[in-house]
Design a protein around this motif. Structure first.
Motif, PDB file in Angstrom:
ATOM      1  N   VAL A 122    -106.481  30.173  21.463  1.00  0.00           N
ATOM      2  CA  VAL A 122    -106.066  29.113  21.789  1.00  0.00           C
ATOM      3  C   VAL A 122    -104.859  28.999  22.807  1.00  0.00           C
ATOM      4  O   VAL A 122    -103.758  29.093  22.465  1.00  0.00           O
ATOM      5  CB  VAL A 122    -105.790  27.902  20.862  1.00  0.00           C
ATOM      6  CG1 VAL A 122    -105.381  26.387  21.366  1.00  0.00           C
ATOM      7  CG2 VAL A 122    -107.152  27.836  19.762  1.00  0.00           C
ATOM      8  N   ASP A 123    -104.968  29.248  24.133  1.00  0.00           N
ATOM      9  CA  ASP A 123    -103.731  29.468  24.968  1.00  0.00           C
ATOM     10  C   ASP A 123    -103.805  28.382  26.108  1.00  0.00           C
ATOM     11  O   ASP A 123    -103.056  28.609  27.141  1.00  0.00           O
ATOM     12  CB  ASP A 123    -104.117  30.769  25.562  1.00  0.00           C
ATOM     13  CG  ASP A 123    -105.441  31.190  26.198  1.00  0.00           C
ATOM     14  OD1 ASP A 123    -106.235  30.187  26.552  1.00  0.00           O
ATOM     15  OD2 ASP A 123    -105.749  32.258  26.466  1.00  0.00           O
ATOM     16  N   ASN A 124    -104.327  27.213  25.918  1.00  0.00           N
ATOM     17  CA  ASN A 124    -104.366  26.179  26.847  1.00  0.00           C
ATOM     18  C   ASN A 124    -104.835  24.703  26.102  1.00  0.00           C
ATOM     19  O   ASN A 124    -105.443  24.928  25.069  1.00  0.00           O
ATOM     20  CB  ASN A 124    -105.044  26.261  28.121  1.00  0.00           C
ATOM     21  CG  ASN A 124    -106.650  26.573  27.818  1.00  0.00           C
ATOM     22  OD1 ASN A 124    -107.253  25.822  27.418  1.00  0.00           O
ATOM     23  ND2 ASN A 124    -106.887  27.586  28.338  1.00  0.00           N
ATOM     24  N   ASP A 130    -111.059  21.770  21.964  1.00  0.00           N
ATOM     25  CA  ASP A 130    -112.448  22.232  21.650  1.00  0.00           C
ATOM     26  C   ASP A 130    -112.207  22.736  20.328  1.00  0.00           C
ATOM     27  O   ASP A 130    -113.419  22.927  19.635  1.00  0.00           O
ATOM     28  CB  ASP A 130    -112.569  23.524  22.743  1.00  0.00           C
ATOM     29  CG  ASP A 130    -113.304  23.062  24.061  1.00  0.00           C
ATOM     30  OD1 ASP A 130    -113.592  22.042  24.579  1.00  0.00           O
ATOM     31  OD2 ASP A 130    -112.842  24.102  24.957  1.00  0.00           O
ATOM     32  N   GLY A 131    -110.946  23.203  19.875  1.00  0.00           N
ATOM     33  CA  GLY A 131    -110.770  23.717  18.549  1.00  0.00           C
ATOM     34  C   GLY A 131    -110.871  22.548  17.250  1.00  0.00           C
ATOM     35  O   GLY A 131    -111.079  23.018  16.119  1.00  0.00           O
ATOM     36  N   VAL A 132    -110.944  21.244  17.832  1.00  0.00           N
ATOM     37  CA  VAL A 132    -111.038  20.340  16.685  1.00  0.00           C
ATOM     38  C   VAL A 132    -112.187  20.486  15.611  1.00  0.00           C
ATOM     39  O   VAL A 132    -112.450  20.080  14.557  1.00  0.00           O
ATOM     40  CB  VAL A 132    -110.996  18.945  17.540  1.00  0.00           C
ATOM     41  CG1 VAL A 132    -111.318  17.877  16.353  1.00  0.00           C
ATOM     42  CG2 VAL A 132    -109.576  18.726  18.118  1.00  0.00           C
ATOM     43  N   GLU A 133    -113.384  21.040  16.809  1.00  0.00           N
ATOM     44  CA  GLU A 133    -114.563  20.978  15.785  1.00  0.00           C
ATOM     45  C   GLU A 133    -114.702  21.735  14.454  1.00  0.00           C
ATOM     46  O   GLU A 133    -115.452  21.570  13.674  1.00  0.00           O
ATOM     47  CB  GLU A 133    -115.759  21.561  16.650  1.00  0.00           C
ATOM     48  CG  GLU A 133    -115.510  22.884  17.204  1.00  0.00           C
ATOM     49  CD  GLU A 133    -116.755  23.727  17.607  1.00  0.00           C
ATOM     50  OE1 GLU A 133    -118.023  23.687  17.102  1.00  0.00           O
ATOM     51  OE2 GLU A 133    -116.636  24.416  18.846  1.00  0.00           O
ATOM     52  N   HIS A 141    -106.136  23.040   6.219  1.00  0.00           N
ATOM     53  CA  HIS A 141    -105.140  23.594   7.013  1.00  0.00           C
ATOM     54  C   HIS A 141    -105.518  24.204   8.167  1.00  0.00           C
ATOM     55  O   HIS A 141    -106.037  25.382   8.013  1.00  0.00           O
ATOM     56  CB  HIS A 141    -103.952  24.309   6.140  1.00  0.00           C
ATOM     57  CG  HIS A 141    -103.508  23.734   4.932  1.00  0.00           C
ATOM     58  ND1 HIS A 141    -102.468  22.863   4.910  1.00  0.00           N
ATOM     59  CD2 HIS A 141    -103.919  23.956   3.704  1.00  0.00           C
ATOM     60  CE1 HIS A 141    -101.936  22.379   3.733  1.00  0.00           C
ATOM     61  NE2 HIS A 141    -102.807  22.917   3.036  1.00  0.00           N
ATOM     62  N   LEU A 142    -105.319  23.757   9.641  1.00  0.00           N
ATOM     63  CA  LEU A 142    -105.775  24.351  10.760  1.00  0.00           C
ATOM     64  C   LEU A 142    -104.678  24.778  11.469  1.00  0.00           C
ATOM     65  O   LEU A 142    -103.847  24.072  11.649  1.00  0.00           O
ATOM     66  CB  LEU A 142    -106.703  23.408  11.581  1.00  0.00           C
ATOM     67  CG  LEU A 142    -108.090  23.845  11.507  1.00  0.00           C
ATOM     68  CD1 LEU A 142    -109.021  23.495   9.960  1.00  0.00           C
ATOM     69  CD2 LEU A 142    -109.181  23.103  12.484  1.00  0.00           C
ATOM     70  N   HIS A 143    -104.828  25.779  12.205  1.00  0.00           N
ATOM     71  CA  HIS A 143    -103.648  26.445  12.903  1.00  0.00           C
ATOM     72  C   HIS A 143    -104.561  26.671  14.353  1.00  0.00           C
ATOM     73  O   HIS A 143    -105.323  27.596  14.281  1.00  0.00           O
ATOM     74  CB  HIS A 143    -102.729  27.739  12.386  1.00  0.00           C
ATOM     75  CG  HIS A 143    -101.857  27.083  11.254  1.00  0.00           C
ATOM     76  ND1 HIS A 143    -100.493  26.855  11.628  1.00  0.00           N
ATOM     77  CD2 HIS A 143    -101.826  26.651   9.910  1.00  0.00           C
ATOM     78  CE1 HIS A 143     -99.968  26.106  10.487  1.00  0.00           C
ATOM     79  NE2 HIS A 143    -100.857  26.591   9.514  1.00  0.00           N
ATOM     80  N   PHE A 144    -103.649  26.465  15.261  1.00  0.00           N
ATOM     81  CA  PHE A 144    -104.148  26.697  16.740  1.00  0.00           C
ATOM     82  C   PHE A 144    -103.256  27.729  16.991  1.00  0.00           C
ATOM     83  O   PHE A 144    -102.083  27.768  17.431  1.00  0.00           O
ATOM     84  CB  PHE A 144    -104.285  25.677  17.557  1.00  0.00           C
ATOM     85  CG  PHE A 144    -105.294  24.380  17.136  1.00  0.00           C
ATOM     86  CD1 PHE A 144    -106.598  24.616  17.111  1.00  0.00           C
ATOM     87  CD2 PHE A 144    -104.911  23.468  16.539  1.00  0.00           C
ATOM     88  CE1 PHE A 144    -107.328  23.769  16.712  1.00  0.00           C
ATOM     89  CE2 PHE A 144    -105.830  22.346  15.957  1.00  0.00           C
ATOM     90  CZ  PHE A 144    -107.008  22.701  15.896  1.00  0.00           C
ATOM     91  N   SER A 149    -100.759  36.598  22.434  1.00  0.00           N
ATOM     92  CA  SER A 149     -99.318  36.174  23.063  1.00  0.00           C
ATOM     93  C   SER A 149     -98.431  35.592  22.071  1.00  0.00           C
ATOM     94  O   SER A 149     -97.113  35.517  22.391  1.00  0.00           O
ATOM     95  CB  SER A 149     -99.596  34.980  23.958  1.00  0.00           C
ATOM     96  OG  SER A 149     -99.937  33.826  23.491  1.00  0.00           O
ATOM     97  N   GLY A 150     -98.900  35.316  20.797  1.00  0.00           N
ATOM     98  CA  GLY A 150     -98.000  35.025  19.806  1.00  0.00           C
ATOM     99  C   GLY A 150     -97.883  33.521  19.529  1.00  0.00           C
ATOM    100  O   GLY A 150     -97.205  32.837  18.488  1.00  0.00           O
ATOM    101  N   SER A 151     -98.608  32.724  20.322  1.00  0.00           N
ATOM    102  CA  SER A 151     -98.239  31.076  20.560  1.00  0.00           C
ATOM    103  C   SER A 151     -98.811  30.745  19.044  1.00  0.00           C
ATOM    104  O   SER A 151     -99.938  30.855  18.833  1.00  0.00           O
ATOM    105  CB  SER A 151     -99.108  30.739  21.667  1.00  0.00           C
ATOM    106  OG  SER A 151     -99.170  29.019  21.369  1.00  0.00           O
ATOM    107  N   GLY A 152     -98.101  29.865  18.541  1.00  0.00           N
ATOM    108  CA  GLY A 152     -98.557  29.207  17.323  1.00  0.00           C
ATOM    109  C   GLY A 152     -98.321  30.164  16.006  1.00  0.00           C
ATOM    110  O   GLY A 152     -98.432  29.513  14.664  1.00  0.00           O
ATOM    111  N   THR A 153     -97.971  31.187  16.081  1.00  0.00           N
ATOM    112  CA  THR A 153     -97.944  32.380  14.775  1.00  0.00           C
ATOM    113  C   THR A 153     -96.850  31.901  14.022  1.00  0.00           C
ATOM    114  O   THR A 153     -96.853  32.165  12.953  1.00  0.00           O
ATOM    115  CB  THR A 153     -98.020  33.663  15.341  1.00  0.00           C
ATOM    116  OG1 THR A 153     -97.050  33.929  16.137  1.00  0.00           O
ATOM    117  CG2 THR A 153     -99.411  34.054  16.025  1.00  0.00           C
TER     118      THR A 153
END
Length: 435
Positions: A122-124, A130-133, A141-144, A149-153
């Motif tokens: 999930v980089d945009n 789209d990930g909501v599905e 617990h959901l994490h995007f 890139s490390g985004s959200g980690t």
């Protein structure tokens, strides 16, 4: 007490190994676009918010695959889930929910372990929508994130460590490390499984099954140490895939990391030139070595005795022949605990520090009885010896002509050191300096 364990699981090619590498802060897992590259569980250690924990990277889960590796991967994933304190279930937003994701979700719901659903790549903002599905998979617990890139980690690890409310363990450090090395299919994973008492690695007759080096924390006879099972070292000419290259590099790194190497040799094939190369690599790096002739139960004892084989091995590894050689069977559990005992003894011998007064008392007497050959009519004398404060047993001999102490006499001195102080299985380094 053991550390908390976080398992990274999911179907093939969703980015588990990339996330694993990011969590432990090094490129340890093999990352490749080939399905099934991560075959075994890969362990690492991580720290976040002052808490230390293990991280397990698993092979891509295939629910009903018929391929032999798919079945083995499935078994390894199930073991990893049982070991885990927290599970990171990784899915790929670019593919959406797939049948394997749904089957995996059912398996995880049955495990009753804390599960964080990690929607990767999930980089945009569009991909985040789209990930909501993935909420339909039934996890709270959901994490995007983007493991690349490390985004959200960071937020992900905040939630992981928040689940470790009663964590009191300290990171295990400075334990002796024992690497199990050798050619593919020599029985390295089999001996690890026999010692640990569970199928810790995939064991197959197909060479190259163990692609990653696997670390196992092991306790024996009141001592703790780390066993490292490495990918089989094979000749460069037979390495056709990139993953084989990475495996060889990792095996070499495992030797560098280890204190002692257990060199597994297939007794039915004997000690080959590649085995000698592995032995030489370990000794050049100053590692203790124990040679294990595996599959001894398959040998015809009438035609080849252990004494004869031992003589052949020592001829091949000369001049360093002061090495323990054991004849074992990993599958039959023949002398495998003796192998560990001998390996621990080698580790202890590698650590020994000899008192300077005792070292000089014994060695100067030997030198007096058998002096170094003369140089241009002048006596070559050695007046003082000291052990250096380094990991590999190293000794400095102070001489009036250090450059004229030739190889045969150096070998004599090393042999006398070994005979008096027992460095069996341990490389010894000698240096000569001007007095």
């Amino acid at each position: 007490m053991s550390l908390y364990t976080v398992a990274v699981v999911g179907r093939p090619n969703v980015g588990k190994s990339t996330l694993f590498n990011r969590l432990i802060g090094e490129r340890k897992a093999i990352v490749d676009d080939v399905s099934g590259v991560t075959r075994d569980r890969q362990y690492g250690e991580s720290e976040w918010n002052g808490k230390h924990f293990h991280v397990i990277d698993t092979g891509g889960y295939v629910a009903n695959g018929d391929d032999v590796f798919e079945k083995e991967i499935r078994q390894q994933v199930e073991i990893a889930i049982k070991e885990a304190s927290v599970i990171l279930f990784v899915v790929d937003v670019t593919c959406g929910i797939m049948g394997l994701d749904e089957e995996f979700a059912q398996l995880l719901h049955r495990s009753r372990k804390p599960v964080l659903l990690v929607v990767n790549k999930v980089d945009n903002s569009r991909r985040q929508i789209d990930g909501v599905e993935f909420y339909s998979l039934g996890f709270e617990h959901l994490h995007f994130i983007s493991s690349l890139s490390g985004s959200g980690t960071g937020d992900l690890m905040d939630d992981v460590t928040a689940l470790m409310t009663d964590h009191t363990d300290e990171l295990i450090t400075e334990l002796p490390k024992i690497a199990i090395v050798g050619q593919p299919n020599a029985g390295k994973s089999s001996i690890l499984n026999a010692l640990v008492g569970q199928e810790r690695n995939i064991v197959s007759e197909i060479p190259g099954t163990t692609r990653d080096s696997i670390h196992t924390h092991y306790k024996l006879f009141g001592k703790e140490f780390i066993l490292i099972d490495t990918a089989g070292l094979r000749k460069k000419s037979s390495e056709k895939e990139d993953i084989e290259f990475y495996s060889t590099i990792r095996a070499v790194k495992a030797i560098e990391e280890a204190d002692v190497c257990m060199l597994m040799i297939d007794a039915t094939k004997g000690m080959t030139s590649q085995d000698v190369n592995i032995f030489s690599l370990a000794t050049r790096k100053g590692k203790g070595v124990v040679i294990l002739m595996n599959k001894w139960d398959l040998m015809e004892k009438e035609t080849m005795t252990s004494k004869k084989i031992e003589e052949e091995i020592k001829h091949k590894i000369a001049p360093f022949t002061d090495v323990p050689i054991l004849f074992i069977s990993a599958t039959e559990k023949l002398r495998i605990h003796k192998a560990i005992e001998e390996t621990i003894d080698v580790f202890d011998r590698r650590q020994q520090k000899i008192q300077t007064s005792k070292l000089n008392e014994i060695m100067l007497k030997e030198i007096q009885n058998y002096p170094a050959p003369m140089f241009r009519g002048n006596a070559v004398t050695i007046k003082y010896i000291m052990q250096l404060p380094v990991v590999v047993p190293s000794f400095t001999f102070f001489s009036n002509h250090p450059d004229e102490v030739k190889e045969p006499y150096r070998n004599f001195l090393e042999n006398k050191l070994r005979s008096h102080f027992n460095f069996k299985g341990v490389p010894v380094r000698l240096f000569f300096r001007k007095k």
